[in-house]
Design a protein around this motif. Structure first.
Motif, PDB file in Angstrom:
ATOM      1  N   THR A 105      25.534  -9.587 -16.502  1.00  0.00           N
ATOM      2  CA  THR A 105      25.237 -10.102 -17.836  1.00  0.00           C
ATOM      3  C   THR A 105      24.423 -11.395 -17.744  1.00  0.00           C
ATOM      4  OG1 THR A 105      27.402  -9.235 -18.459  1.00  0.00           O
ATOM      5  CG2 THR A 105      26.302 -10.660 -20.061  1.00  0.00           C
ATOM      6  N   ILE A 106      23.280 -11.417 -18.437  1.00  0.00           N
ATOM      7  CA  ILE A 106      22.478 -12.642 -18.532  1.00  0.00           C
ATOM      8  C   ILE A 106      22.657 -13.175 -19.936  1.00  0.00           C
ATOM      9  CG2 ILE A 106      20.197 -13.674 -18.229  1.00  0.00           C
ATOM     10  CD1 ILE A 106      19.312 -11.034 -16.980  1.00  0.00           C
ATOM     11  N   VAL A 107      23.115 -14.406 -20.009  1.00  0.00           N
ATOM     12  CA  VAL A 107      23.400 -14.981 -21.325  1.00  0.00           C
ATOM     13  C   VAL A 107      22.297 -15.971 -21.696  1.00  0.00           C
ATOM     14  CG1 VAL A 107      25.089 -16.286 -22.657  1.00  0.00           C
ATOM     15  CG2 VAL A 107      25.861 -14.711 -20.888  1.00  0.00           C
ATOM     16  N   THR A 108      21.875 -15.925 -22.959  1.00  0.00           N
ATOM     17  CA  THR A 108      20.863 -16.871 -23.445  1.00  0.00           C
ATOM     18  C   THR A 108      21.312 -17.450 -24.788  1.00  0.00           C
ATOM     19  OG1 THR A 108      19.618 -15.325 -24.799  1.00  0.00           O
ATOM     20  CG2 THR A 108      19.052 -15.367 -22.478  1.00  0.00           C
ATOM     21  N   GLY A 126      14.084 -15.707 -28.736  1.00  0.00           N
ATOM     22  CA  GLY A 126      12.902 -15.436 -27.913  1.00  0.00           C
ATOM     23  C   GLY A 126      13.287 -15.199 -26.463  1.00  0.00           C
ATOM     24  N   CYS A 127      14.181 -16.049 -25.929  1.00  0.00           N
ATOM     25  CA  CYS A 127      14.624 -15.896 -24.527  1.00  0.00           C
ATOM     26  C   CYS A 127      15.362 -14.565 -24.380  1.00  0.00           C
ATOM     27  CB  CYS A 127      15.574 -17.012 -24.107  1.00  0.00           C
ATOM     28  SG  CYS A 127      15.031 -18.653 -24.546  1.00  0.00           S
ATOM     29  N   ALA A 168      21.175  -8.316 -21.259  1.00  0.00           N
ATOM     30  CA  ALA A 168      21.004  -9.693 -21.743  1.00  0.00           C
ATOM     31  C   ALA A 168      21.675  -9.799 -23.100  1.00  0.00           C
ATOM     32  CB  ALA A 168      19.526 -10.020 -21.863  1.00  0.00           C
ATOM     33  N   VAL A 169      22.446 -10.872 -23.288  1.00  0.00           N
ATOM     34  CA  VAL A 169      23.144 -11.045 -24.570  1.00  0.00           C
ATOM     35  C   VAL A 169      23.047 -12.492 -25.044  1.00  0.00           C
ATOM     36  CG1 VAL A 169      24.867  -9.219 -24.167  1.00  0.00           C
ATOM     37  CG2 VAL A 169      25.369 -11.555 -23.473  1.00  0.00           C
TER      38      VAL A 169
END
Ligand code: SF4
Ligand code: SF4
Length: 458
Positions: free
Chosen positions: A400-403, A407-408, A427-428
């Motif tokens: 999991t990639i958290v932003t 936009g990111c 991505a979340v």
């Protein structure tokens, strides 16, 4: 090629619009160079570094150089990520200089009919009008639900578009229907003992394409004990306008927001988009020369707070939070980190989730290449920057990639799709992950109490 008249106009605009004192703050030490993605990605080309760009700005104001395509290219290729700001020992506010330089160029240069039309449609006619944002999002929803999307893909129509647009089309979230978009709750009661009264800055893109994340945000705030108002009269923050040389329009939007939120009388104004927050917090500077608005703009800026900050302030991370076992990494939003100095709190929140193994990504503070509409207008450099980002992401082995910024989020989804990693990585937005963790922990607690009650009865 720029004509003589155009050059003259641009030079004059640089003299009038640039903050010369800020330019003079640069001592040319070069400490900022390694932090600049365009400097690194162009093989250490000084023209595409913060120091080089400031030197060009100064040269133009002093009249030592003439505006030309190379100068314009240098200013255009800047991501506006502001990674050079925390690296600068003299505290140069590069983001402000960049906005002024873009205004000087784009309000004075000769643009083709198409360029003028696209800019007018985007800045005057779309982002400044939430009803039109809703209209456009509804069209996207129709495209997604009606079968048109499937047909376009089957017939290969998407192949007519550039690669970035093609991939973006794949990763856009499924958007709500028009009826749902038009319905917007304006008041929420706290679900726990009340701690704060806050206003929510709902944003334009966040309240349409990412409406479900906005709903998750108000729920989290309610669970954290906030009474929430969502002022109807608010508008787009103006960041896109400000970063693209349309500062007058950004000022008008800023004034609308100041009025809308003053009436709400709240402790804080909460944002969940790093890009919006970074611009809102600096309204004081944007309107500093307007005697009627300067003080009000300062006060407005002081109330801006990112969702991660208020959650930590209200001890949300001390509550039970739980997810399936997974590795999680965090990609900083440039304007949340460099514009609002917020980078500890999101990590603190993620590390407090039971089941999560947090892995720090190398250069998590380096831009992902999204940068507003940069990934569309400067696609090559954007993808180069994204490729580096994906290399670092893969090293973490995170699922999991958290932003913290729309936009990111889209850019990281795009990176995952380009790399063919969608079967093992997602991505979340941090808000969605936190709400899931909170609700899951609550369900687990309910299950335990049910079990205990049954055991007690039997
Ligand atoms: S804003 Fe980003 S891309 Fe632009 S000069 Fe600074 S570090 Fe480089
Ligand atoms: S670190 Fe600051 S002072 Fe040094 S060159 Fe960069 S912008 Fe100028």
């Amino acid at each position: 090629m720029m004509g003589a008249k155009e050059k003259e106009r641009i030079q004059q605009a640089f003299k009038e619009k640039m903050d010369y004192e800020e330019i003079l703050n640069c001592t040319r030490c070069g400490f900022c160079l390694p932090s600049c993605p365009t400097y690194v990605e162009t093989g250490n080309d000084e023209v595409h570094s913060p120091r080089g760009r400031i030197a060009l700005m100064k040269g133009l104001v002093d009249g030592h150089i003439e505006p030309n395509e190379e100068v314009k290219r240098s200013i255009d290729l800047c991501l506006g990520c502001r990674a050079c700001e925390p690296a600068c020992p003299s505290g140069v506010k590069f983001g402000r200089l960049l906005e002024q330089a873009r205004e000087a160029i784009y309000q004075s240069n000769e643009q083709s009919f198409t360029q003028k039309l696209v800019r007018k449609m985007t800045f005057n006619n779309l982002f400044s009008h939430q009803d039109r944002m809703i209209g456009l999002t509804s069209l996207l929803g129709f495209y997604q639900r009606s079968g048109l999307q499937k047909t376009a893909r089957t017939l290969g129509i998407m192949k007519l578009f550039p690669e970035t647009i093609r991939t973006m089309e794949k990763v856009l979230p499924r958007v709500p229907r028009k009826k749902e978009l038009k319905h917007r709750e304006r008041y929420f009661e706290p679900l726990e003992k009340q701690n704060k009264r806050v206003a929510f800055f709902s944003g334009c893109l966040m309240d349409t394409v990412f409406r479900s994340t906005n709903e998750a945000t108000t729920k989290l705030l309610q669970y954290a004990g906030c009474e929430i108002v969502v002022p109807k009269a608010q508008s787009c923050c103006g960041a896109l306008h400000g970063h693209s040389g349309e500062r007058d329009q950004a000022k008008e939007l800023a004034k609308r927001n100041i009025v809308a939120f003053e009436e709400a009388e709240v402790d804080y104004i909460i944002t969940n988009a790093g890009g919006c927050g970074g611009f809102l917090v600096d309204y004081g500077y944007l309107l500093k020369d307007d005697s009627e608005w300067a003080e009000r703009a300062q006060m407005f800026g002081h109330k801006i707070k990112d969702i991660s900050r208020i959650l930590v302030e209200l001890d949300f991370h001390q509550l039970p939070l739980s997810l399936n076992k997974q590795k999680v990494t965090y990609q900083d939003s440039c304007h949340l980190r460099n514009g609002q100095q917020t980078f500890i709190e999101p990590r603190q929140l993620l590390q407090s989730i039971d089941g999560v193994t947090y892995v720090e990504m190398k250069d998590a503070n380096r831009c992902c290449g999204s940068a507003g509409i940069y990934n569309i207008v400067e696609s090559d450099m954007s993808m180069q920057v994204l490729d580096y980002k994906m290399e670092q992401t893969k090293q973490t082995e995170a699922q999991t990639i958290v932003t913290s910024n729309p936009g990111c989020l889209l850019q990281m989804k795009l990176g995952i799709e380009r790399e063919g990693l969608s079967d093992r990585m997602e991505a979340v937005h941090i808000v969605d992950l936190l709400l899931e963790a909170f609700e899951r922990a609550r369900e687990q607690a309910d299950d335990v109490s049910d079990k205990e009650r049954k055991e007690h009865i039997s």
